[in-house]
Design a protein around this motif. Structure first.
Motif, PDB file in Angstrom:
ATOM      1  N   VAL A  25       1.289  -1.442  -0.081  1.00 32.21           N
ATOM      2  CA  VAL A  25       0.258   0.305  -0.328  1.00 32.21           C
ATOM      3  C   VAL A  25       0.927   1.466  -0.228  1.00 32.21           C
ATOM      4  CG1 VAL A  25      -1.580   1.571   1.697  1.00 32.21           C
ATOM      5  CG2 VAL A  25      -2.143  -1.323   1.389  1.00 32.21           C
ATOM      6  N   GLN A  26       0.620   1.944  -1.164  1.00 30.19           N
ATOM      7  CA  GLN A  26       1.592   3.346  -0.757  1.00 30.19           C
ATOM      8  C   GLN A  26       0.682   4.502  -0.871  1.00 30.19           C
ATOM      9  OE1 GLN A  26       3.579   3.199  -5.047  1.00 30.19           O
ATOM     10  NE2 GLN A  26       5.059   3.191  -4.081  1.00 30.19           N
ATOM     11  N   LEU A  27       0.704   5.676  -0.165  1.00 32.47           N
ATOM     12  CA  LEU A  27       0.036   6.440   0.460  1.00 32.47           C
ATOM     13  C   LEU A  27      -0.006   8.166   0.219  1.00 32.47           C
ATOM     14  CD1 LEU A  27      -0.773   4.729   4.573  1.00 32.47           C
ATOM     15  CD2 LEU A  27      -2.202   4.931   2.262  1.00 32.47           C
ATOM     16  N   GLN A  28      -0.268   8.973   0.133  1.00 32.04           N
ATOM     17  CA  GLN A  28       0.095   9.974  -0.255  1.00 32.04           C
ATOM     18  C   GLN A  28      -0.845  11.257   0.040  1.00 32.04           C
ATOM     19  OE1 GLN A  28       2.401  11.146  -2.348  1.00 32.04           O
ATOM     20  NE2 GLN A  28       1.851  12.925  -1.964  1.00 32.04           N
ATOM     21  N   ALA A  29      -0.365  11.468   1.231  1.00 34.97           N
ATOM     22  CA  ALA A  29      -1.460  12.676   2.006  1.00 34.97           C
ATOM     23  C   ALA A  29      -1.421  14.008   1.755  1.00 34.97           C
ATOM     24  CB  ALA A  29      -1.109  12.584   3.343  1.00 34.97           C
ATOM     25  N   TYR A  30      -2.084  15.069   1.637  1.00 37.54           N
ATOM     26  CA  TYR A  30      -1.722  16.273   0.792  1.00 37.54           C
ATOM     27  C   TYR A  30      -3.016  17.097   1.281  1.00 37.54           C
ATOM     28  CZ  TYR A  30      -5.423  14.371  -2.707  1.00 37.54           C
ATOM     29  OH  TYR A  30      -6.700  13.838  -2.128  1.00 37.54           O
ATOM     30  N   GLY A  31      -3.110  18.682   1.258  1.00 39.88           N
ATOM     31  CA  GLY A  31      -4.291  19.466   1.435  1.00 39.88           C
ATOM     32  C   GLY A  31      -3.808  20.010   2.559  1.00 39.88           C
ATOM     33  N   GLY A  32      -2.689  19.883   3.170  1.00 41.97           N
ATOM     34  CA  GLY A  32      -2.206  21.127   4.573  1.00 41.97           C
ATOM     35  C   GLY A  32      -1.808  22.568   3.791  1.00 41.97           C
ATOM     36  N   GLY A  33      -1.603  23.317   4.692  1.00 38.50           N
ATOM     37  CA  GLY A  33      -1.138  24.436   4.477  1.00 38.50           C
ATOM     38  C   GLY A  33      -1.529  25.691   5.680  1.00 38.50           C
ATOM     39  N   LEU A  34      -1.308  26.782   5.204  1.00 33.97           N
ATOM     40  CA  LEU A  34      -1.233  27.649   6.557  1.00 33.97           C
ATOM     41  C   LEU A  34      -2.997  28.496   6.818  1.00 33.97           C
ATOM     42  CD1 LEU A  34      -0.472  29.577   8.230  1.00 33.97           C
ATOM     43  CD2 LEU A  34       0.479  30.751   6.666  1.00 33.97           C
ATOM     44  N   VAL A  35      -3.431  27.735   7.995  1.00 32.50           N
ATOM     45  CA  VAL A  35      -4.548  28.770   7.905  1.00 32.50           C
ATOM     46  C   VAL A  35      -4.663  29.486  10.006  1.00 32.50           C
ATOM     47  CG1 VAL A  35      -5.265  26.484   9.347  1.00 32.50           C
ATOM     48  CG2 VAL A  35      -6.798  27.818   8.248  1.00 32.50           C
ATOM     49  N   GLN A  36      -5.290  30.233   9.631  1.00 30.73           N
ATOM     50  CA  GLN A  36      -5.958  30.732  10.566  1.00 30.73           C
ATOM     51  C   GLN A  36      -6.830  30.323  12.049  1.00 30.73           C
ATOM     52  OE1 GLN A  36      -7.860  34.889   9.708  1.00 30.73           O
ATOM     53  NE2 GLN A  36      -5.726  35.981   9.867  1.00 30.73           N
ATOM     54  N   ALA A  37      -6.499  31.184  13.191  1.00 27.75           N
ATOM     55  CA  ALA A  37      -7.188  29.753  13.729  1.00 27.75           C
ATOM     56  C   ALA A  37      -8.338  29.761  13.895  1.00 27.75           C
ATOM     57  CB  ALA A  37      -6.674  30.572  15.618  1.00 27.75           C
ATOM     58  N   GLY A  38      -9.297  28.904  14.016  1.00 30.44           N
ATOM     59  CA  GLY A  38     -10.910  29.106  14.246  1.00 30.44           C
ATOM     60  C   GLY A  38     -11.135  28.720  12.696  1.00 30.44           C
ATOM     61  N   GLY A  39     -10.110  28.950  11.479  1.00 27.51           N
ATOM     62  CA  GLY A  39     -10.063  28.394  10.574  1.00 27.51           C
ATOM     63  C   GLY A  39     -10.611  26.948   9.982  1.00 27.51           C
ATOM     64  N   SER A  40     -10.674  26.298   8.923  1.00 28.52           N
ATOM     65  CA  SER A  40     -10.960  24.949   8.419  1.00 28.52           C
ATOM     66  C   SER A  40      -9.824  24.451   7.228  1.00 28.52           C
ATOM     67  CB  SER A  40     -12.556  24.653   8.181  1.00 28.52           C
ATOM     68  OG  SER A  40     -12.925  25.024   9.152  1.00 28.52           O
ATOM     69  N   LEU A  41      -9.396  23.157   7.730  1.00 29.83           N
ATOM     70  CA  LEU A  41      -8.604  22.357   6.878  1.00 29.83           C
ATOM     71  C   LEU A  41      -9.453  21.126   6.068  1.00 29.83           C
ATOM     72  CD1 LEU A  41      -5.103  23.411   6.626  1.00 29.83           C
ATOM     73  CD2 LEU A  41      -6.120  23.549   4.804  1.00 29.83           C
ATOM     74  N   ARG A  42      -9.671  20.065   5.150  1.00 27.75           N
ATOM     75  CA  ARG A  42      -9.178  18.882   4.817  1.00 27.75           C
ATOM     76  C   ARG A  42      -8.706  18.423   4.383  1.00 27.75           C
ATOM     77  NH1 ARG A  42     -13.008  16.401  -0.153  1.00 27.75           N
ATOM     78  NH2 ARG A  42     -14.292  14.420   1.206  1.00 27.75           N
ATOM     79  N   LEU A  43      -7.975  17.061   4.596  1.00 27.72           N
ATOM     80  CA  LEU A  43      -7.004  17.230   4.440  1.00 27.72           C
ATOM     81  C   LEU A  43      -7.843  15.483   4.154  1.00 27.72           C
ATOM     82  CD1 LEU A  43      -4.780  16.221   8.162  1.00 27.72           C
ATOM     83  CD2 LEU A  43      -4.658  18.008   5.779  1.00 27.72           C
ATOM     84  N   SER A  44      -6.702  15.005   3.073  1.00 31.55           N
ATOM     85  CA  SER A  44      -6.432  14.043   1.805  1.00 31.55           C
ATOM     86  C   SER A  44      -5.766  13.305   2.229  1.00 31.55           C
ATOM     87  CB  SER A  44      -7.419  14.244   0.595  1.00 31.55           C
ATOM     88  OG  SER A  44      -8.288  15.141   0.578  1.00 31.55           O
ATOM     89  N   CYS A  45      -6.308  11.451   1.934  1.00 31.23           N
ATOM     90  CA  CYS A  45      -4.668  10.716   1.945  1.00 31.23           C
ATOM     91  C   CYS A  45      -5.725   9.831   0.998  1.00 31.23           C
ATOM     92  CB  CYS A  45      -4.778   9.863   3.157  1.00 31.23           C
ATOM     93  SG  CYS A  45      -3.645   8.191   2.953  1.00 31.23           S
ATOM     94  N   ALA A  46      -4.890   9.491  -0.126  1.00 29.38           N
ATOM     95  CA  ALA A  46      -4.916   8.916  -1.928  1.00 29.38           C
ATOM     96  C   ALA A  46      -4.011   7.587  -1.335  1.00 29.38           C
ATOM     97  CB  ALA A  46      -4.811   9.265  -2.977  1.00 29.38           C
ATOM     98  N   ALA A  47      -4.720   5.943  -1.253  1.00 32.42           N
ATOM     99  CA  ALA A  47      -3.747   4.860  -1.443  1.00 32.42           C
ATOM    100  C   ALA A  47      -4.182   3.987  -2.754  1.00 32.42           C
ATOM    101  CB  ALA A  47      -4.946   4.056  -0.319  1.00 32.42           C
ATOM    102  N   SER A  48      -3.472   3.532  -2.580  1.00 34.13           N
ATOM    103  CA  SER A  48      -2.755   2.832  -4.473  1.00 34.13           C
ATOM    104  C   SER A  48      -3.105   1.304  -3.482  1.00 34.13           C
ATOM    105  CB  SER A  48      -1.673   3.193  -5.171  1.00 34.13           C
ATOM    106  OG  SER A  48      -0.818   2.734  -3.862  1.00 34.13           O
ATOM    107  N   GLY A  49      -3.328   0.767  -4.120  1.00 33.74           N
ATOM    108  CA  GLY A  49      -3.403  -1.294  -4.216  1.00 33.74           C
ATOM    109  C   GLY A  49      -4.608  -1.465  -4.634  1.00 33.74           C
ATOM    110  N   ARG A  50      -4.689  -2.792  -4.025  1.00 32.77           N
ATOM    111  CA  ARG A  50      -6.507  -3.618  -3.714  1.00 32.77           C
ATOM    112  C   ARG A  50      -6.609  -4.320  -2.644  1.00 32.77           C
ATOM    113  NH1 ARG A  50      -4.869  -8.653  -8.204  1.00 32.77           N
ATOM    114  NH2 ARG A  50      -4.239  -7.533  -9.985  1.00 32.77           N
ATOM    115  N   THR A  51      -5.725  -3.505  -1.688  1.00 32.03           N
ATOM    116  CA  THR A  51      -5.831  -3.963  -0.118  1.00 32.03           C
ATOM    117  C   THR A  51      -6.839  -2.638   0.813  1.00 32.03           C
ATOM    118  OG1 THR A  51      -4.187  -3.796   1.049  1.00 32.03           O
ATOM    119  CG2 THR A  51      -4.447  -5.291   0.099  1.00 32.03           C
ATOM    120  N   PHE A  52      -7.105  -1.359   0.149  1.00 31.07           N
ATOM    121  CA  PHE A  52      -7.458  -0.615   0.763  1.00 31.07           C
ATOM    122  C   PHE A  52      -8.892  -0.542   2.200  1.00 31.07           C
ATOM    123  CE2 PHE A  52      -7.762   4.316   1.978  1.00 31.07           C
ATOM    124  CZ  PHE A  52      -9.077   4.165   1.565  1.00 31.07           C
ATOM    125  N   SER A  53      -9.853  -1.700   1.196  1.00 31.78           N
ATOM    126  CA  SER A  53     -11.168  -1.283   1.389  1.00 31.78           C
ATOM    127  C   SER A  53     -10.248  -1.943   2.533  1.00 31.78           C
ATOM    128  CB  SER A  53     -11.577  -2.008   0.365  1.00 31.78           C
ATOM    129  OG  SER A  53     -11.123  -2.675  -0.490  1.00 31.78           O
TER     130      SER A  53
END
Length: 123
Positions: free
Chosen positions: A1-29
Motif C-alpha cells: 500500500v502506498q499512501l499520499q497525503a495532501y491538503g495541508g496549508g496555512l490557516v488562521q485559528a478558527g479556520g478549517s482544512l480538509r486533508l486527504s490521503c490517497a492510497a494505491s493497492g488492492r487492500t485499502f478497503s
C-alpha cells in the motif's frame, strides 16, 4: 500500500482544512486507516482512525468535536475534516494503514505510512 497525503496549508485559528490521503493497492478497503501528527520537538501522536468499512471511528480527546474522519473506498481515499483549528494543531500530519480492519490508536498497529502534509495554524 502506498499512501499520499495532501491538503495541508496555512490557516488562521478558527479556520478549517480538509486533508486527504490517497492510497494505491488492492487492500485499502480491507484496512483500517488512521491519521497521526507530529509537532516540532514532540513525539508522533494519534489523531483519528476509521475502520475498513467506515462504521467505527476513534478520535483523540484533543480533536473530538472539531475533526471528522471519513473514507471513500471506491476512491481509495480517507479524509480528515478539521474545523475550529487551534495553533496547537500545528504539525505534520500523516496518514497510515492499519494491519487489520480496525480503527486503532496505537502507532504499532500501522504498517504503511504516507509522507506527511504540513498544517500550520496561526494565532
Amino acid at each position: 500500500v502506498q499512501l499520499q497525503a495532501y491538503g495541508g496549508g496555512l490557516v488562521q485559528a478558527g479556520g478549517s482544512l480538509r486533508l486527504s490521503c490517497a492510497a494505491s493497492g488492492r487492500t485499502f478497503s480491507s484496512r483500517g486507516m488512521g491519521w497521526f501528527r507530529q509537532a516540532p520537538g514532540k513525539e508522533r501522536e494519534f489523531v483519528s482512525a476509521i475502520s475498513s468499512r467506515g462504521d467505527s471511528t476513534r478520535y483523540a480527546d484533543s480533536v473530538k468535536g472539531r475533526f471528522t474522519i471519513s473514507r471513500d473506498n471506491a476512491k481509495n481515499t480517507v479524509y480528515l475534516q478539521m474545523n475550529s483549528l487551534k495553533p496547537e494543531d500545528t504539525a505534520l500530519y500523516y496518514c497510515a494503514a492499519d494491519k487489520t480492519v480496525l480503527a486503532r490508536s496505537t502507532i504499532t498497529s500501522y504498517d504503511y505510512w504516507g509522507q506527511g502534509t504540513l498544517v500550520t495554524v496561526s494565532s
